[in-house]
Design a protein around this motif. Structure first.
Motif, PDB file in Angstrom:
ATOM      1  N   LYS A  19     -12.620  -5.756  -4.066  1.00 24.02           N
ATOM      2  CA  LYS A  19     -11.518  -5.046  -4.715  1.00 24.02           C
ATOM      3  C   LYS A  19     -11.435  -3.629  -4.165  1.00 24.02           C
ATOM      4  O   LYS A  19     -12.453  -3.032  -3.816  1.00 24.02           O
ATOM      5  CB  LYS A  19     -11.724  -4.991  -6.233  1.00 24.02           C
ATOM      6  N   VAL A  20     -10.215  -3.126  -4.135  1.00 24.81           N
ATOM      7  CA  VAL A  20      -9.980  -1.771  -3.631  1.00 24.81           C
ATOM      8  C   VAL A  20      -9.200  -0.990  -4.682  1.00 24.81           C
ATOM      9  O   VAL A  20      -8.243  -1.503  -5.266  1.00 24.81           O
ATOM     10  CB  VAL A  20      -9.167  -1.808  -2.313  1.00 24.81           C
ATOM     11  N   VAL A  85      -2.440   1.033   1.604  1.00 19.24           N
ATOM     12  CA  VAL A  85      -2.464  -0.372   1.176  1.00 19.24           C
ATOM     13  C   VAL A  85      -2.715  -1.280   2.377  1.00 19.24           C
ATOM     14  O   VAL A  85      -3.524  -2.213   2.321  1.00 19.24           O
ATOM     15  CB  VAL A  85      -1.141  -0.757   0.469  1.00 19.24           C
ATOM     16  N   ALA A  88      -6.264  -1.641   3.383  1.00 19.49           N
ATOM     17  CA  ALA A  88      -6.997  -2.622   2.574  1.00 19.49           C
ATOM     18  C   ALA A  88      -6.658  -4.047   2.991  1.00 19.49           C
ATOM     19  O   ALA A  88      -7.547  -4.893   3.159  1.00 19.49           O
ATOM     20  CB  ALA A  88      -6.684  -2.404   1.098  1.00 19.49           C
ATOM     21  N   SER A  95      -3.673  -8.700  -1.942  1.00 17.99           N
ATOM     22  CA  SER A  95      -2.909  -7.716  -2.722  1.00 17.99           C
ATOM     23  C   SER A  95      -3.265  -7.772  -4.205  1.00 17.99           C
ATOM     24  O   SER A  95      -3.277  -6.747  -4.882  1.00 17.99           O
ATOM     25  CB  SER A  95      -1.404  -7.905  -2.512  1.00 17.99           C
ATOM     26  N   ILE A  98      -5.902  -5.284  -5.118  1.00 16.87           N
ATOM     27  CA  ILE A  98      -5.658  -3.866  -4.816  1.00 16.87           C
ATOM     28  C   ILE A  98      -5.157  -3.197  -6.097  1.00 16.87           C
ATOM     29  O   ILE A  98      -4.209  -3.676  -6.733  1.00 16.87           O
ATOM     30  CB  ILE A  98      -4.642  -3.703  -3.675  1.00 16.87           C
TER      31      ILE A  98
END
Length: 206
Positions: A19-20, A85, A88, A95, A98
């Protein structure tokens, strides 16, 4: 003029994290400042990415000014979030893994980016912010959040962000199928309170 891409990192490395969290600082703030705030969030397993605004400001005037007054900085700022984004995504993060956290000018920029690029993200917390422009141009906002959780916290009154714009933003996000929670704190002032952190952890970083 435009922003130079300068992403500060923290937490896990991108190749180890699943996860970011993308953190967007406020006017006069710094990427380093907002990364240090992450210690209060349940994000120990996340990679942290925080772009730094050139000269500490994402765009020169109020977010409620006519858009053309804030150009070309505003378009460049939105593009900076897009590139963050993409960083990542390029590392193989999906997505839906994120996440976003923005404060003040950074909250406005986060919400503007999200509304222009609605899709299934992990979630977002935006403290004291709303979509950008003197008038809201609903044509700019497309996509489907697929029930992405979004937390909006604000103070009323707030010198920079009228509560009406926060409500209008919440309505747009809901129309675009986001799962929106908004909390308005009377006379709290232009900062982040402990309860907002707790809401963000309960709703977004769970």
């Amino acid at each position: 003029m435009s922003h130079t891409l300068d992403i500060k990192t923290g937490g896990k490395s991108l190749n180890e994290a699943e996860k970011v969290l993308i953190m967007i600082h406020g006017r006069g703030g710094s990427a380093q400042d907002i990364v240090s705030l992450s210690q209060h969030l349940n994000v120990k397993d996340y990679a942290l990415l925080a772009p730094q605004a050139t000269n500490g400001t994402w765009y020169p005037f109020s977010f409620m000014a006519p858009v053309e007054q804030n150009e070309p900085w505003l378009s460049s700022a939105v593009e900076t979030v897009e590139k963050t984004v993409q960083t990542a995504l390029d590392a193989g993060i999906k997505s839906e893994n994120i996440y976003f956290f923005g404060f003040s000018q950074g909250a406005c920029l986060t919400l503007e980016f999200l509304a222009r690029n609605a899709q299934k993200f992990g979630g977002a917390a935006a403290i004291i912010g709303g979509v950008i422009g003197e008038k809201i141009d609903r044509e700019n906002y497309k996509g489907d959040f697929a029930q992405t959780p979004i937390f909006l916290g604000t103070s009323n009154p707030d010198f920079h962000v009228p509560v009406e714009r926060v409500y209008a933003t919440a309505n747009i996000l809901k129309e675009m199928n986001a799962d929106v929670t908004e909390k308005v704190y009377a006379n709290f002032g232009h900062s982040i309170n402990q309860e907002e952190i707790e809401w963000a952890n309960a709703l977004i970083f769970k």
